[in-house]
Design a protein around this motif. Structure first.
Motif, PDB file in Angstrom:
ATOM      1  N   ILE A  35      91.525 -49.181  72.989  1.00  0.00           N
ATOM      2  CA  ILE A  35      92.495 -49.748  73.932  1.00  0.00           C
ATOM      3  C   ILE A  35      91.737 -50.175  75.174  1.00  0.00           C
ATOM      4  N   HIS A  36      91.837 -51.461  75.489  1.00  0.00           N
ATOM      5  CA  HIS A  36      91.109 -52.033  76.618  1.00  0.00           C
ATOM      6  C   HIS A  36      91.891 -51.786  77.895  1.00  0.00           C
ATOM      7  N   GLU A  37      91.286 -51.041  78.832  1.00  0.00           N
ATOM      8  CA  GLU A  37      91.968 -50.738  80.088  1.00  0.00           C
ATOM      9  C   GLU A  37      92.148 -52.004  80.915  1.00  0.00           C
ATOM     10  N   GLY A  38      93.247 -52.091  81.606  1.00  0.00           N
ATOM     11  CA  GLY A  38      93.520 -53.241  82.454  1.00  0.00           C
ATOM     12  C   GLY A  38      94.055 -54.443  81.690  1.00  0.00           C
ATOM     13  N   SER A  39      94.339 -54.283  80.415  1.00  0.00           N
ATOM     14  CA  SER A  39      94.901 -55.388  79.651  1.00  0.00           C
ATOM     15  C   SER A  39      95.878 -54.834  78.627  1.00  0.00           C
ATOM     16  N   THR A  40      96.491 -55.721  77.922  1.00  0.00           N
ATOM     17  CA  THR A  40      97.465 -55.299  76.906  1.00  0.00           C
ATOM     18  C   THR A  40      96.846 -55.353  75.511  1.00  0.00           C
ATOM     19  N   SER A  41      95.532 -55.333  75.426  1.00  0.00           N
ATOM     20  CA  SER A  41      94.849 -55.460  74.138  1.00  0.00           C
ATOM     21  C   SER A  41      94.497 -54.106  73.546  1.00  0.00           C
ATOM     22  N   ALA A  42      94.638 -54.035  72.236  1.00  0.00           N
ATOM     23  CA  ALA A  42      94.168 -52.890  71.463  1.00  0.00           C
ATOM     24  C   ALA A  42      93.544 -53.445  70.193  1.00  0.00           C
ATOM     25  N   ILE A  43      92.422 -52.865  69.791  1.00  0.00           N
ATOM     26  CA  ILE A  43      91.712 -53.350  68.615  1.00  0.00           C
ATOM     27  C   ILE A  43      91.644 -52.232  67.588  1.00  0.00           C
ATOM     28  N   ASN A  44      92.053 -52.550  66.363  1.00  0.00           N
ATOM     29  CA  ASN A  44      91.958 -51.609  65.260  1.00  0.00           C
ATOM     30  C   ASN A  44      90.518 -51.644  64.747  1.00  0.00           C
ATOM     31  N   LEU A  45      89.747 -50.613  65.083  1.00  0.00           N
ATOM     32  CA  LEU A  45      88.334 -50.599  64.742  1.00  0.00           C
ATOM     33  C   LEU A  45      88.087 -50.509  63.245  1.00  0.00           C
ATOM     34  N   TYR A  46      89.075 -50.066  62.470  1.00  0.00           N
ATOM     35  CA  TYR A  46      88.918 -50.008  61.014  1.00  0.00           C
ATOM     36  C   TYR A  46      88.872 -51.406  60.408  1.00  0.00           C
ATOM     37  N   LEU A  47      89.380 -52.411  61.117  1.00  0.00           N
ATOM     38  CA  LEU A  47      89.408 -53.778  60.604  1.00  0.00           C
ATOM     39  C   LEU A  47      88.247 -54.631  61.094  1.00  0.00           C
ATOM     40  N   VAL A  48      87.455 -54.116  62.033  1.00  0.00           N
ATOM     41  CA  VAL A  48      86.345 -54.874  62.607  1.00  0.00           C
ATOM     42  C   VAL A  48      85.187 -54.919  61.612  1.00  0.00           C
ATOM     43  N   THR A  49      84.681 -56.136  61.347  1.00  0.00           N
ATOM     44  CA  THR A  49      83.555 -56.292  60.430  1.00  0.00           C
ATOM     45  C   THR A  49      82.243 -56.543  61.163  1.00  0.00           C
ATOM     46  N   LYS A  50      82.319 -56.972  62.431  1.00  0.00           N
ATOM     47  CA  LYS A  50      81.115 -57.285  63.206  1.00  0.00           C
ATOM     48  C   LYS A  50      81.441 -57.216  64.684  1.00  0.00           C
ATOM     49  N   ILE A  51      80.462 -56.788  65.487  1.00  0.00           N
ATOM     50  CA  ILE A  51      80.578 -56.767  66.944  1.00  0.00           C
ATOM     51  C   ILE A  51      79.415 -57.570  67.494  1.00  0.00           C
ATOM     52  N   ALA A  52      79.695 -58.522  68.393  1.00  0.00           N
ATOM     53  CA  ALA A  52      78.645 -59.355  68.973  1.00  0.00           C
ATOM     54  C   ALA A  52      78.781 -59.374  70.487  1.00  0.00           C
ATOM     55  N   PHE A  53      77.643 -59.443  71.171  1.00  0.00           N
ATOM     56  CA  PHE A  53      77.620 -59.584  72.621  1.00  0.00           C
ATOM     57  C   PHE A  53      77.326 -61.034  72.939  1.00  0.00           C
ATOM     58  N   LEU A  54      78.174 -61.633  73.760  1.00  0.00           N
ATOM     59  CA  LEU A  54      77.974 -63.007  74.201  1.00  0.00           C
ATOM     60  C   LEU A  54      77.211 -62.978  75.514  1.00  0.00           C
ATOM     61  N   GLU A  55      76.995 -64.132  76.099  1.00  0.00           N
ATOM     62  CA  GLU A  55      76.271 -64.235  77.357  1.00  0.00           C
ATOM     63  C   GLU A  55      76.873 -63.303  78.404  1.00  0.00           C
ATOM     64  N   GLU A  56      76.011 -62.590  79.132  1.00  0.00           N
ATOM     65  CA  GLU A  56      76.468 -61.673  80.170  1.00  0.00           C
ATOM     66  C   GLU A  56      77.141 -62.439  81.295  1.00  0.00           C
ATOM     67  N   THR A  57      78.130 -61.804  81.921  1.00  0.00           N
ATOM     68  CA  THR A  57      78.801 -62.396  83.068  1.00  0.00           C
ATOM     69  C   THR A  57      78.399 -61.636  84.324  1.00  0.00           C
ATOM     70  N   SER A  58      78.799 -62.135  85.466  1.00  0.00           N
ATOM     71  CA  SER A  58      78.413 -61.504  86.724  1.00  0.00           C
ATOM     72  C   SER A  58      79.109 -60.161  86.898  1.00  0.00           C
ATOM     73  N   GLU A  59      78.583 -59.342  87.807  1.00  0.00           N
ATOM     74  CA  GLU A  59      79.135 -58.021  88.055  1.00  0.00           C
ATOM     75  C   GLU A  59      80.511 -58.095  88.698  1.00  0.00           C
ATOM     76  N   GLU A  60      80.850 -59.209  89.322  1.00  0.00           N
ATOM     77  CA  GLU A  60      82.119 -59.325  90.022  1.00  0.00           C
ATOM     78  C   GLU A  60      83.244 -59.811  89.122  1.00  0.00           C
ATOM     79  N   SER A  61      82.961 -60.069  87.860  1.00  0.00           N
ATOM     80  CA  SER A  61      83.992 -60.546  86.945  1.00  0.00           C
ATOM     81  C   SER A  61      85.030 -59.465  86.720  1.00  0.00           C
ATOM     82  N   SER A  62      86.240 -59.890  86.460  1.00  0.00           N
ATOM     83  CA  SER A  62      87.297 -58.926  86.189  1.00  0.00           C
ATOM     84  C   SER A  62      87.179 -58.430  84.760  1.00  0.00           C
TER      85      SER A  62
END
Length: 91
Positions: A41-68
Motif C-alpha cells: 500500500i503506497h502511502e499518500g495515495s490510493t494505490s495498492a499493489i498485489n505483489l503476488y501478481l507482479v512479474t517484474k520490478i524496474a527502476f526508472l530514471e531517478e527524480t529530484s529529492e523534492e518530488s512528491s
C-alpha cells in the motif's frame, strides 16, 4: 532521501508506476521483495499493489529529492526507454 520511480509489471505491457522515497534502489527492492504481506500500500495515495501478481520490478530514471510521493499516471501501452534495471520478483 531520494525519490525513485518504481514500475511494477503484471503481464504483457500492463504496469503501474509509483514514486517511492528511499535511500537506494537496493534498499527499496529489499523492502518490496522481503515482505510477508500480499499487498503493498503506497502511502499518500490510493494505490495498492498485489505483489503476488507482479512479474517484474524496474527502476526508472531517478527524480529530484523534492518530488512528491504521489502516484505517476502513465499510459499502460507505452514502454519507457529510460529503464535502468529490471528485477524479477523472488519466489
Amino acid at each position: 532521501m531520494k525519490t525513485f520511480k518504481v514500475r511494477f509489471y503484471f503481464d504483457n505491457d500492463n504496469y503501474k508506476t509509483l514514486k517511492i522515497k528511499g535511500e537506494s534502489q537496493q534498499e527499496l527492492l529489499d523492502q518490496i521483495t522481503n515482505r510477508d504481506e500480499q499487498w503493498l500500500i503506497h502511502e499518500g495515495s490510493t494505490s495498492a499493489i498485489n505483489l503476488y501478481l507482479v512479474t517484474k520490478i524496474a527502476f526508472l530514471e531517478e527524480t529530484s529529492e523534492e518530488s512528491s510521493g504521489s502516484e505517476e499516471k502513465e499510459d499502460n501501452n507505452k514502454k519507457s526507454k529510460k529503464e535502468k534495471k529490471g528485477f524479477t520478483k523472488k519466489a
